[in-house]
Write an enzyme that holds these catalytic residues in place. Structure first.
Site, short mmCIF file in Angstrom:
data_model
loop_
_atom_site.label_atom_id
_atom_site.label_comp_id
_atom_site.label_asym_id
_atom_site.label_seq_id
_atom_site.Cartn_x
_atom_site.Cartn_y
_atom_site.Cartn_z
N HIS A 95 41.87 26.83 35.04
CA HIS A 95 40.05 27.56 34.58
C HIS A 95 40.63 26.72 33.44
O HIS A 95 41.09 26.10 33.08
CB HIS A 95 40.37 28.96 34.65
CG HIS A 95 41.02 29.49 33.41
ND1 HIS A 95 40.57 30.65 33.67
CD2 HIS A 95 42.32 29.11 32.27
CE1 HIS A 95 41.43 31.84 32.24
NE2 HIS A 95 42.45 30.14 32.07
N SER A 116 46.50 29.95 33.40
CA SER A 116 45.31 29.33 32.81
C SER A 116 46.71 28.18 31.55
O SER A 116 47.38 27.16 32.61
CB SER A 116 45.55 30.03 31.30
OG SER A 116 45.06 29.92 30.44
#
Length: 198
Positions: free
Chosen positions: A128, A103
């Site tokens: 993501h 992330s």
């Protein structure tokens, strides 16, 4: 860094002509221009990392800073504070993933100076779309939904800038959790090289 874990941080004792000096291990490594970004990215940790980056730049703006990353990600605003500081300062920043960079951790890993972004062989990286949740009146939920779409577009542009991937590829690849090995992260452009040894 959690205050109750301070008793678990190793101490390094150095001898000098003026006697002994004790450092916690992170302070000693900071003397070598090494910053550890470990654990979830949140405001307190981001402020510490930003302060360390600014301090090291003020000490010597022409010398590389080494940012070691082992993070599952975390707050977008805290991560972007670190990212913006990395881009703002004059010093080159070498990033090295140890363990994981997921992330916001992956975004900070790829934000290092081109040619100086590394990972150890058994790391995992994950990209993501940003997570968000909000409850309240429908009009407020809509405002927050629009904001998270803007944040997603901004993060995708940052990944595009640093990886060299086209925006459509970034959009597709960040639609769901997308895990990569060190070799896959190299092919994708998140990092430049996998390091097995110094």
């Amino acid at each position: 860094m959690n205050i109750k874990n301070l008793n678990q941080i190793p101490i390094v004792v150095e001898q000098s002509a003026r006697g002994e000096r004790a450092y916690d291990i992170y302070s000693r490594l900071l003397k070598e221009r090494i910053i550890f970004l470990v654990g979830p990215i949140e405001d307190y940790m981001a402020n510490v990392v930003v302060a360390q980056l600014l301090f090291l730049e003020s000490e010597n703006p022409d010398k590389d800073i080494h940012l070691y990353i082992n993070s599952p990600g975390g707050s977008v605003s805290a991560g972007l504070a670190i990212y913006d500081t990395m881009q703002f300062i004059k010093s080159d920043i070498s990033t090295l993933c140890i363990g994981q960079a997921a992330s916001m951790g992956a975004l900070l890993l790829t934000a290092g100076t081109k040619g100086k972004r590394f990972a150890l062989p058994n790391v995992r990286c994950m990209i993501h779309q940003p997570l968000g949740g909000f409850s309240g009146q429908a009009s407020d939920v809509d405002i927050h939904a629009q904001e998270i779409l803007k944040v997603r577009a901004n993060l995708n542009q940052i990944f595009k800038l640093h990886t060299g991937q086209v925006i459509k590829t970034i959009q597709k690849d960040t639609d769901r959790d997308n895990f990569m090995s060190a070799d896959e992260a190299t092919k994708y452009g998140l990092i430049d090289k996998v390091l097995a040894k110094r």
